[in-house]
Design a protein around this motif. Structure first.
Motif, PDB file in Angstrom:
ATOM      1  N   SER A 335     -47.224  11.019  17.995  1.00 39.66           N
ATOM      2  CA  SER A 335     -45.868  11.581  17.941  1.00 39.66           C
ATOM      3  C   SER A 335     -44.838  10.589  17.424  1.00 39.66           C
ATOM      4  O   SER A 335     -43.857  10.988  16.799  1.00 39.66           O
ATOM      5  N   GLY A 339     -42.606  11.261  14.323  1.00 38.90           N
ATOM      6  CA  GLY A 339     -41.151  11.308  14.480  1.00 38.90           C
ATOM      7  C   GLY A 339     -40.446  10.613  13.336  1.00 38.90           C
ATOM      8  O   GLY A 339     -39.490  11.138  12.762  1.00 38.90           O
ATOM      9  N   SER A 614     -30.728  10.118  15.293  1.00 37.30           N
ATOM     10  CA  SER A 614     -31.467  11.277  15.808  1.00 37.30           C
ATOM     11  C   SER A 614     -32.960  10.980  15.870  1.00 37.30           C
ATOM     12  O   SER A 614     -33.639  11.340  16.842  1.00 37.30           O
ATOM     13  N   VAL A 618     -35.228  10.905  19.302  1.00 39.52           N
ATOM     14  CA  VAL A 618     -36.418  11.738  19.487  1.00 39.52           C
ATOM     15  C   VAL A 618     -37.636  10.872  19.795  1.00 39.52           C
ATOM     16  O   VAL A 618     -38.459  11.212  20.663  1.00 39.52           O
ATOM     17  N   GLN A 621     -37.396   9.793  23.296  1.00 39.03           N
ATOM     18  CA  GLN A 621     -37.673  10.954  24.157  1.00 39.03           C
ATOM     19  C   GLN A 621     -39.174  11.110  24.347  1.00 39.03           C
ATOM     20  O   GLN A 621     -39.661  11.349  25.461  1.00 39.03           O
ATOM     21  N   ASN A 622     -39.921  10.993  23.239  1.00 38.99           N
ATOM     22  CA  ASN A 622     -41.378  11.138  23.303  1.00 38.99           C
ATOM     23  C   ASN A 622     -42.013  10.029  24.131  1.00 38.99           C
ATOM     24  O   ASN A 622     -42.955  10.274  24.902  1.00 38.99           O
ATOM     25  N   LEU A 625     -41.218  10.797  27.746  1.00 36.33           N
ATOM     26  CA  LEU A 625     -41.991  11.958  28.192  1.00 36.33           C
ATOM     27  C   LEU A 625     -43.433  11.564  28.466  1.00 36.33           C
ATOM     28  O   LEU A 625     -44.000  11.908  29.518  1.00 36.33           O
ATOM     29  N   LEU A 657     -46.379  18.690  23.214  1.00 36.30           N
ATOM     30  CA  LEU A 657     -44.922  18.758  23.368  1.00 36.30           C
ATOM     31  C   LEU A 657     -44.230  17.674  22.542  1.00 36.30           C
ATOM     32  O   LEU A 657     -43.184  17.909  21.938  1.00 36.30           O
ATOM     33  N   ALA A 658     -44.836  16.485  22.511  1.00 38.00           N
ATOM     34  CA  ALA A 658     -44.260  15.388  21.739  1.00 38.00           C
ATOM     35  C   ALA A 658     -44.283  15.690  20.248  1.00 38.00           C
ATOM     36  O   ALA A 658     -43.345  15.363  19.517  1.00 38.00           O
ATOM     37  N   ASN A 661     -41.574  18.150  19.483  1.00 39.98           N
ATOM     38  CA  ASN A 661     -40.286  17.452  19.527  1.00 39.98           C
ATOM     39  C   ASN A 661     -40.073  16.623  18.267  1.00 39.98           C
ATOM     40  O   ASN A 661     -38.961  16.550  17.730  1.00 39.98           O
ATOM     41  N   ARG A 664     -39.198  18.601  15.160  1.00 38.63           N
ATOM     42  CA  ARG A 664     -37.873  19.219  15.314  1.00 38.63           C
ATOM     43  C   ARG A 664     -36.817  18.519  14.460  1.00 38.63           C
ATOM     44  O   ARG A 664     -35.824  19.135  14.051  1.00 38.63           O
TER      45      ARG A 664
END
Length: 670
Positions: A335, A339, A614, A618, A621-622, A625, A657-658, A661, A664
């Motif tokens: 991820s 990203g 951004s 992200v 965030q990964n 998480l 989920l990662a 994300n 995204r």
């Protein structure tokens, strides 16, 4: 994680490095028997073939899922014949359909000296589940792991396809004009100097000079700007632009593999090869993390023998297997690079090219933005601002001046001529003399004209009002037959979004915005004041700009320099992040800058910073998480609360989920 799926690897630049492959086939030829030779597969055909191959690769996973579901149902209803070796064989088939490649990868890595990796973790965990008789759970873990691999593979492929589709959709066949005849030919076979024809609605395949009077083009694939761009005769049209108006002809100026679009594609394809510090950290972390996890799992199996009563080996082995499944670092390994890849893709959609994911991270740390003036904040095109005339009609004054200036190629002279239109063309011009550093002298309609700066008029002893010397803009003073007649002021036009760009940078937390220019200081200060720039310095040579940026860096500032990428190459290299304006067709910009803003809009500087922030957000965030969920389920598994199903979620679920994300980022609006 499948080692064949590497989102950090650059895209294969087939269109660039192998320009004569089947990627862009030649027109169909006829053989000696009169039959048509088979044309090489087109990209569309190959894309369809690849999709078929992808679907076929999912077949073992689908069969494994069917067998697993059937086995679970047979276990649930306790069907008599489904036991013993039949049950083991059924689950084994389901397991090896999806787990065979994973075990093979683990074995190859061990043979190559790379023992501790996610393949080993998954192999030990799932084979251990079979050892203790938890067949369904062993198959489920491996099955969901492989399904997760399919999802991440699709995510990476979709990201790459979206970037390439956004940029490269050049026609495979173009119309070559030769001796009045039009021939269909591959653009790879066109030579510099050839004439090609482009119909309305068609995409230009090669860089070239426009041969018709004017035409409008959609440049969105190159610049991210949807507003049509009108080109005049002799101006350069770039590969990737779409012709909007009429049938046009271009004189080719670059070979297929050397076009501006090919260079942009090379940048996008190679961008992910430069890893950000976060990616480098995760790579190093995984090499330490995996063996630690394996030894902790061994300890979790054996240590309780000495610490607890009623020790049951299979029970603690099961907990250790859960520990291994949870610990698999797939979510981090896939991820995070994905990203950054998403950030590079989002930037490409906005007409910004990052040469590496490391620059996405650096953009978040910028506290000082230094900008060149001409070509960065201004259009780089001189325009007439004001005309003041004494004792003469303005139209006649302008016609006489433009007639004299038409004999010069200086940018200021060209601005006067362009403003005058056709009014000067009937004038008779003779005996034109250029006075170096001063201006022009000549006869126009039997009148002696002087056009230049104050030094020119003083040289010929022509007096003019003293207040003129205080005018900030570039000025052309005119004298007719030895008498002062008036002046024309000329200035470089400020870009439409320049002021908004400066405001946006302040809003993003940039502490200091500095403008450096070789233009005279009075003009630089006026532009800086109108744009509300913090500091400005004029009259600088390239080495002076380097000294200014070095001074800022010595103060501990993280500096981004924005320039045209040609005269500013030294300072672009020196800055922490160098951003080139006008990257299209500029070799110096492509070679020197770290980030290229394709459409010359200074507002894209702020967009680049936003995309960097951004992307960074992200990615973290990964990381949070993955570590958060894994830590919770690890603790639960060690105490026997979590089962293999929770372990599957902590591994594959978090990875999935990662991934969602990460991709995204490309859908965000900046």
């Amino acid at each position: 994680m499948n080692e064949n799926i590497n989102p950090s690897a650059p895209l294969k630049p087939m269109e660039i490095t192998s320009p004569r492959t089947a990627e862009h086939p030649s027109p169909t030829k006829t053989n000696e028997d009169g039959c048509c030779d088979v044309k090489p597969a087109t990209p569309a055909a190959r894309a369809g073939q690849n999709e078929e191959n992808e679907k076929t690769s999912y077949l073992p996973t689908i069969i494994s899922l069917v067998i697993l579901v059937a086995g679970i149902l047979l276990d649930y209803f306790k069907v008599d014949w489904f036991n013993g070796y039949v049950r083991l064989a059924a689950y084994s088939i389901a397991y090896f359909l999806v787990g065979g490649k994973v075990l093979l990868h683990a074995a190859k890595n061990i043979a190559n000296g790379s023992v501790f990796n996610e393949f080993l973790l998954m192999g030990i965990a799932t084979l251990g589940a079979f050892y203790i008789g938890e067949y369904a759970e062993g198959v489920t873990v491996m099955l969901f792991y492989v399904i997760g691999e399919h999802f991440q593979e699709l995510a990476v492929m979709r990201s790459r396809r979206s970037i390439k589709a956004l940029i490269d959709n050049r026609p495979e066949i173009i119309d070559l004009v030769r001796n009045g005849q039009i021939t269909s030919i591959s653009p790879q076979h066109v030579k510099i100097g050839d004439i090609i024809q482009v119909k309305p609605g068609e995409k230009v395949a090669l860089d070239g000079d426009l041969l018709v009077e004017r035409s409008s083009f959609n440049t969105a694939a190159l610049t991210g700007e949807s507003k049509p761009d009108t080109k005049l005769k002799g101006e350069k049209v770039l590969a990737g632009m779409i012709n909007l108006d009429q049938v046009i002809q271009l004189k080719v100026t670059s070979a297929y593999e050397d076009s501006a679009l090919s260079k942009i594609l090379q940048l996008v394809e190679q961008a992910s090869s430069r890893k950000a510090k976060t990616q480098q950290f995760i790579t190093r972390f995984a090499k330490i993390y995996t063996p630690v996890v394996v030894f902790l799992a061994i300890a979790l199996t054996i240590a309780p023998y000495f610490l607890v009563d009623n020790y049951v080996f299979n029970e603690w082995l099961y907990r250790a297997l859960i520990f291994l499944v949870i610990s698999c670092p797939c979510a981090l390994v896939i991820s995070i690079p994905l990203g950054y890849f998403g950030g590079i893709g989002a930037a490409s959609k906005n007409g910004i090219l990052f040469k590496g994911s490391n620059y996405l991270d650096l953009m978040t740390k910028i506290d000082t933005v230094v900008m060149d003036k001409t070509g960065t904040l201004t259009e780089g095109v001189f325009e007439v601002q004001e005309i003041k005339v004494t004792g003469l009609e303005q139209t006649e004054f302008l016609a006489l001046t433009a007639a004299l200036e038409s004999k010069s190629t200086h940018p200021i002279a060209l601005a006067v001529v362009a403003y005058a239109g056709n009014s000067y063309k009937q004038k008779n011009v003779a005996n034109v003399e250029e006075v170096s550093g001063h201006g022009l002298k000549g006869m126009v309609d039997d009148k002696l004209l002087l056009a230049g700066n104050g030094k020119l008029l003083k040289k010929f002893q022509v007096s003019y009002p003293a207040e003129i010397d205080s005018i900030v803009e570039t000025i052309v003073l005119v004298a007719i037959n030895g008498n002062y007649a008036g002046y024309i002021t000329i200035a470089d036009k400020i870009k439409e979004d320049a002021k908004a760009a400066v405001q946006q940078l302040h809003q993003l937390g940039i502490q200091s915005i500095v403008m450096l220019s070789g233009d005279k200081d009075s003009i630089v200060q006026k532009v800086a004041k109108s744009l509300q720039i913090d500091q400005a310095f004029g009259g600088l040579l390239p080495e002076d700009k380097v000294n200014k940026v070095e001074a800022l860096k010595q103060k501990g500032k993280t500096v981004a320099f924005v320039g045209d990428g040609i005269n500013d190459a030294p300072v672009l290299s020196l800055a922490d992040v160098g951003l080139a304006m006008g990257g299209l067709g500029s070799d110096a910009a492509i070679e020197t800058a770290d980030v290229i803003i394709q459409n010359d809009q200074p507002s894209k500087i702020g967009t680049a910073i936003k995309i960097g922030k951004s992307t960074n957000w992200v990615v973290w965030q990964n990381i949070s998480l993955a570590f958060g969920v894994k830590a919770i389920v690890l603790a639960l598994g060690a105490f026997g609360v979590a089962s293999m199903w929770e372990a599957v979620f902590a591994d594959v679920g978090v990875a999935f989920l990662a991934i969602l994300n990460a991709i995204r980022i490309q859908r965000m609006k900046f």
